[in-house]
Design a protein around this motif. Structure first.
Motif, PDB file in Angstrom:
ATOM      1  N   PHE A 237       0.839  -1.201   0.000  1.00  0.00           N
ATOM      2  CA  PHE A 237       0.000   0.000   0.000  1.00  0.00           C
ATOM      3  C   PHE A 237       0.876   1.255   0.000  1.00  0.00           C
ATOM      4  O   PHE A 237       0.599   2.216  -0.735  1.00  0.00           O
ATOM      5  CB  PHE A 237      -0.918  -0.008   1.218  1.00  0.00           C
ATOM      6  N   VAL A 238       1.927   1.248   0.821  1.00  0.00           N
ATOM      7  CA  VAL A 238       2.854   2.383   0.841  1.00  0.00           C
ATOM      8  C   VAL A 238       3.550   2.528  -0.505  1.00  0.00           C
ATOM      9  O   VAL A 238       3.724   3.644  -1.022  1.00  0.00           O
ATOM     10  CB  VAL A 238       3.875   2.202   1.980  1.00  0.00           C
ATOM     11  N   VAL A 239       3.946   1.413  -1.099  1.00  0.00           N
ATOM     12  CA  VAL A 239       4.581   1.445  -2.417  1.00  0.00           C
ATOM     13  C   VAL A 239       3.628   2.047  -3.449  1.00  0.00           C
ATOM     14  O   VAL A 239       4.038   2.855  -4.300  1.00  0.00           O
ATOM     15  CB  VAL A 239       5.012   0.028  -2.835  1.00  0.00           C
ATOM     16  N   ALA A 240       2.350   1.671  -3.398  1.00  0.00           N
ATOM     17  CA  ALA A 240       1.377   2.214  -4.339  1.00  0.00           C
ATOM     18  C   ALA A 240       1.248   3.722  -4.191  1.00  0.00           C
ATOM     19  O   ALA A 240       1.193   4.453  -5.191  1.00  0.00           O
ATOM     20  CB  ALA A 240       0.023   1.529  -4.136  1.00  0.00           C
ATOM     21  N   LEU A 241       1.197   4.203  -2.944  1.00  0.00           N
ATOM     22  CA  LEU A 241       1.086   5.645  -2.722  1.00  0.00           C
ATOM     23  C   LEU A 241       2.320   6.382  -3.233  1.00  0.00           C
ATOM     24  O   LEU A 241       2.214   7.423  -3.896  1.00  0.00           O
ATOM     25  CB  LEU A 241       0.889   5.926  -1.233  1.00  0.00           C
ATOM     26  N   ILE A 242       3.503   5.851  -2.924  1.00  0.00           N
ATOM     27  CA  ILE A 242       4.742   6.489  -3.386  1.00  0.00           C
ATOM     28  C   ILE A 242       4.822   6.468  -4.906  1.00  0.00           C
ATOM     29  O   ILE A 242       5.246   7.456  -5.541  1.00  0.00           O
ATOM     30  CB  ILE A 242       5.963   5.786  -2.764  1.00  0.00           C
ATOM     31  N   ALA A 243       4.388   5.361  -5.502  1.00  0.00           N
ATOM     32  CA  ALA A 243       4.432   5.265  -6.964  1.00  0.00           C
ATOM     33  C   ALA A 243       3.487   6.277  -7.614  1.00  0.00           C
ATOM     34  O   ALA A 243       3.815   6.856  -8.659  1.00  0.00           O
ATOM     35  CB  ALA A 243       4.062   3.849  -7.395  1.00  0.00           C
ATOM     36  N   VAL A 244       2.324   6.503  -7.013  1.00  0.00           N
ATOM     37  CA  VAL A 244       1.394   7.500  -7.554  1.00  0.00           C
ATOM     38  C   VAL A 244       2.029   8.886  -7.548  1.00  0.00           C
ATOM     39  O   VAL A 244       1.909   9.657  -8.514  1.00  0.00           O
ATOM     40  CB  VAL A 244       0.082   7.490  -6.756  1.00  0.00           C
ATOM     41  N   VAL A 245       2.740   9.213  -6.460  1.00  0.00           N
ATOM     42  CA  VAL A 245       3.387  10.530  -6.362  1.00  0.00           C
ATOM     43  C   VAL A 245       4.560  10.639  -7.321  1.00  0.00           C
ATOM     44  O   VAL A 245       4.719  11.645  -8.033  1.00  0.00           O
ATOM     45  CB  VAL A 245       3.842  10.780  -4.906  1.00  0.00           C
ATOM     46  N   ALA A 246       5.395   9.621  -7.364  1.00  0.00           N
ATOM     47  CA  ALA A 246       6.626   9.702  -8.171  1.00  0.00           C
ATOM     48  C   ALA A 246       6.369   9.571  -9.657  1.00  0.00           C
ATOM     49  O   ALA A 246       7.104  10.141 -10.473  1.00  0.00           O
ATOM     50  CB  ALA A 246       7.605   8.622  -7.708  1.00  0.00           C
ATOM     51  N   LEU A 247       5.339   8.817 -10.035  1.00  0.00           N
ATOM     52  CA  LEU A 247       5.096   8.524 -11.447  1.00  0.00           C
ATOM     53  C   LEU A 247       3.839   9.199 -11.973  1.00  0.00           C
ATOM     54  O   LEU A 247       3.264   8.754 -12.980  1.00  0.00           O
ATOM     55  CB  LEU A 247       4.999   7.005 -11.651  1.00  0.00           C
ATOM     56  N   ALA A 248       3.394  10.251 -11.299  1.00  0.00           N
ATOM     57  CA  ALA A 248       2.150  10.919 -11.707  1.00  0.00           C
ATOM     58  C   ALA A 248       2.231  11.491 -13.108  1.00  0.00           C
ATOM     59  O   ALA A 248       1.210  11.571 -13.813  1.00  0.00           O
ATOM     60  CB  ALA A 248       1.812  12.022 -10.704  1.00  0.00           C
ATOM     61  N   ASP A 249       3.401  11.908 -13.549  1.00  0.00           N
ATOM     62  CA  ASP A 249       3.562  12.516 -14.871  1.00  0.00           C
ATOM     63  C   ASP A 249       4.034  11.516 -15.920  1.00  0.00           C
ATOM     64  O   ASP A 249       4.491  11.913 -16.998  1.00  0.00           O
ATOM     65  CB  ASP A 249       4.562  13.677 -14.790  1.00  0.00           C
ATOM     66  N   GLU A 250       3.919  10.204 -15.609  1.00  0.00           N
ATOM     67  CA  GLU A 250       4.332   9.165 -16.552  1.00  0.00           C
ATOM     68  C   GLU A 250       3.200   8.160 -16.742  1.00  0.00           C
ATOM     69  O   GLU A 250       3.152   7.133 -16.068  1.00  0.00           O
ATOM     70  CB  GLU A 250       5.586   8.456 -16.039  1.00  0.00           C
ATOM     71  N   PRO A 251       2.260   8.442 -17.658  1.00  0.00           N
ATOM     72  CA  PRO A 251       1.111   7.537 -17.850  1.00  0.00           C
ATOM     73  C   PRO A 251       1.516   6.108 -18.202  1.00  0.00           C
ATOM     74  O   PRO A 251       0.810   5.166 -17.830  1.00  0.00           O
ATOM     75  CB  PRO A 251       0.337   8.198 -19.000  1.00  0.00           C
ATOM     76  N   LYS A 252       2.630   5.952 -18.898  1.00  0.00           N
ATOM     77  CA  LYS A 252       3.050   4.600 -19.274  1.00  0.00           C
ATOM     78  C   LYS A 252       3.479   3.763 -18.074  1.00  0.00           C
ATOM     79  O   LYS A 252       3.555   2.534 -18.174  1.00  0.00           O
ATOM     80  CB  LYS A 252       4.200   4.673 -20.277  1.00  0.00           C
ATOM     81  N   ALA A 253       3.762   4.414 -16.946  1.00  0.00           N
ATOM     82  CA  ALA A 253       4.207   3.696 -15.744  1.00  0.00           C
ATOM     83  C   ALA A 253       3.086   3.519 -14.727  1.00  0.00           C
ATOM     84  O   ALA A 253       3.343   3.097 -13.599  1.00  0.00           O
ATOM     85  CB  ALA A 253       5.379   4.440 -15.102  1.00  0.00           C
ATOM     86  N   TYR A 254       1.851   3.823 -15.127  1.00  0.00           N
ATOM     87  CA  TYR A 254       0.745   3.684 -14.175  1.00  0.00           C
ATOM     88  C   TYR A 254       0.502   2.230 -13.765  1.00  0.00           C
ATOM     89  O   TYR A 254      -0.161   1.968 -12.772  1.00  0.00           O
ATOM     90  CB  TYR A 254      -0.538   4.264 -14.779  1.00  0.00           C
ATOM     91  N   TRP A 255       1.048   1.307 -14.568  1.00  0.00           N
ATOM     92  CA  TRP A 255       0.871  -0.101 -14.205  1.00  0.00           C
ATOM     93  C   TRP A 255       1.615  -0.439 -12.914  1.00  0.00           C
ATOM     94  O   TRP A 255       1.245  -1.422 -12.232  1.00  0.00           O
ATOM     95  CB  TRP A 255       1.375  -1.001 -15.338  1.00  0.00           C
ATOM     96  N   ILE A 256       2.610   0.343 -12.560  1.00  0.00           N
ATOM     97  CA  ILE A 256       3.381   0.053 -11.341  1.00  0.00           C
ATOM     98  C   ILE A 256       2.524   0.260 -10.087  1.00  0.00           C
ATOM     99  O   ILE A 256       2.416  -0.651  -9.250  1.00  0.00           O
ATOM    100  CB  ILE A 256       4.666   0.894 -11.302  1.00  0.00           C
ATOM    101  N   PRO A 257       1.889   1.440  -9.882  1.00  0.00           N
ATOM    102  CA  PRO A 257       1.014   1.554  -8.709  1.00  0.00           C
ATOM    103  C   PRO A 257      -0.185   0.617  -8.780  1.00  0.00           C
ATOM    104  O   PRO A 257      -0.661   0.145  -7.734  1.00  0.00           O
ATOM    105  CB  PRO A 257       0.580   3.022  -8.736  1.00  0.00           C
ATOM    106  N   ALA A 258      -0.677   0.334  -9.995  1.00  0.00           N
ATOM    107  CA  ALA A 258      -1.800  -0.603 -10.114  1.00  0.00           C
ATOM    108  C   ALA A 258      -1.388  -2.002  -9.654  1.00  0.00           C
ATOM    109  O   ALA A 258      -2.139  -2.689  -8.939  1.00  0.00           O
ATOM    110  CB  ALA A 258      -2.301  -0.644 -11.557  1.00  0.00           C
TER     111      ALA A 258
END
Length: 348
Positions: A237-258
């Motif tokens: 869950f913490v990883v998902a939150l951090i990934a949303v913040v760090a990768l917010a400007d990278e739509p191709k990386a949205y699979w990581i928080p998902a």
């Protein structure tokens, strides 16, 4: 002999620390380390940067990461119980969650009622099929297949319903918790000892030291599985939150928080399954060792179930009594005055 025992004990303790502490914490630390190396917090990620380049520098960073993981595990370990209680749904201490909890409790209540209604409905339909007359062999096979599907659905609903605490004569309005994990654990906390008149929460710390070595090992293994699944749930869950913040400007990386959120949900389901196993061993502990508690307290063993229930009810009242409500000095005279002690097992 003592050295072998020390090694065995150390291996068991290290195994618990590794599964329930080091590995879940390493997920968060390693992920943050990769994001920092890839410059994800300052712009577009460059995933070529985390690749090994300089052996000496990378080795220092790995050792530093291991140190951080170890320190984090040591610092978080005392809060393990609080984290489990947070996932269970004990949210009264926070303003927002305290207002969300009643909504989720209502959802859990309706879900339990729906499961009970579905079990009754499937039972009636199975009975109707069993009593119905068929004319041809093809109709009989069709009925048998349909009946088997409904019986399987009824078993699945029964298993899910067993994860909810049931009302008892002592507590007909057993309150539910907002989460599935909380209800699965509360099922054991309100039934394991209560079947014999013992309050589980008050008597468990006194019964646990009396368990046989094999049962204690099984119970500890179930508890370790529960802690590990809960810790992985929080880490993902913490990883998902951090990934949303760090990768917010990278739509191709949205699979990581998902993916992280999916693993969080999967870990939570695993914690519920581990809680069911844990409550099973909790009930077994009272089935096999409740009289060991009576012997350890030097009370006379009961001769009938009625005497057993009366003894355990009085002991539960004694265990739960607090000095703020009852004078602690001489409490035994107030609550256990009519009990006879048994010291026959003591050596002369």
């Amino acid at each position: 002999m003592w050295f072998a025992t020390l090694l065995t004990s150390g291996a068991a303790s290290f195994g618990r620390i590794l599964i329930a502490g080091l590995l879940p914490n390493s997920v968060t630390i390693v992920f943050v380390w990769l994001l920092i190396r890839a410059h994800s917090f300052s712009g577009a990620s460059d995933w070529n940067l985390p690749l090994p380049t300089d052996l000496k520098t990378d080795l220092v960073q790995v050792l530093f990461a291991l140190l951080v993981i170890t320190l984090l595990t040591v610092l978080v370990q005392p809060f393990q119980v609080r984290m489990i209680r947070l996932l269970e749904g004990y949210w009264e201490g926070w303003w927002l969650t305290a207002r969300i909890a009643p909504v989720l409790v209502e959802y859990q209540t309706r879900k339990r009622e729906t499961l009970a209604a579905r079990i009754n409905d499937l039972g009636d339909r199975i009975g109707e099929l069993r009593d119905s007359a068929v004319e041809t062999l093809q109709e009989q096979r069709k009925r048998q297949r349909y009946q088997a599907r409904m019986a399987a659905a009824r078993r699945r609903a029964t298993v899910k319903l067993e994860q909810y605490p049931r009302p008892t004569e002592q507590d007909p309005q057993t309150p539910l918790l907002p989460t599935a994990l909380g209800n699965a654990l509360r099922t054991g906390e309100t039934s394991a000892g209560e079947r014999y008149g013992l309050n589980t929460l008050a008597s468990w710390p006194r019964l646990y030291p009396l368990l046989s070595e094999k049962l204690a090992t099984l119970q500890a293994s179930a508890r370790d599985s529960l802690d590990a699944a809960a810790n992985f749930c929080v880490s993902f869950f913490v990883v998902a939150l951090i990934a949303v913040v760090a990768l917010a400007d990278e739509p191709k990386a949205y699979w990581i928080p998902a993916l992280a959120f999916s693993l969080c949900c999967l870990s939570y389901l695993g914690s519920v399954a581990a809680a069911v196993t844990f409550t099973t061993y909790l009930r077994v502990a009272y089935d096999l060792h409740r009289f060991d508690l009576v012997k350890a307290l030097h009370h006379k063993l009961p001769d009938t179930p009625a005497e057993e229930y009366e003894l355990f009810a009085s002991l539960s009242e004694f265990f739960r009594a607090e000095s703020a409500d009852v004078i602690a000095d001489g409490l035994v005279l107030d609550l256990l005055a009519d009990r006879l002690y048994d010291h026959s097992a003591e050596p002369d």
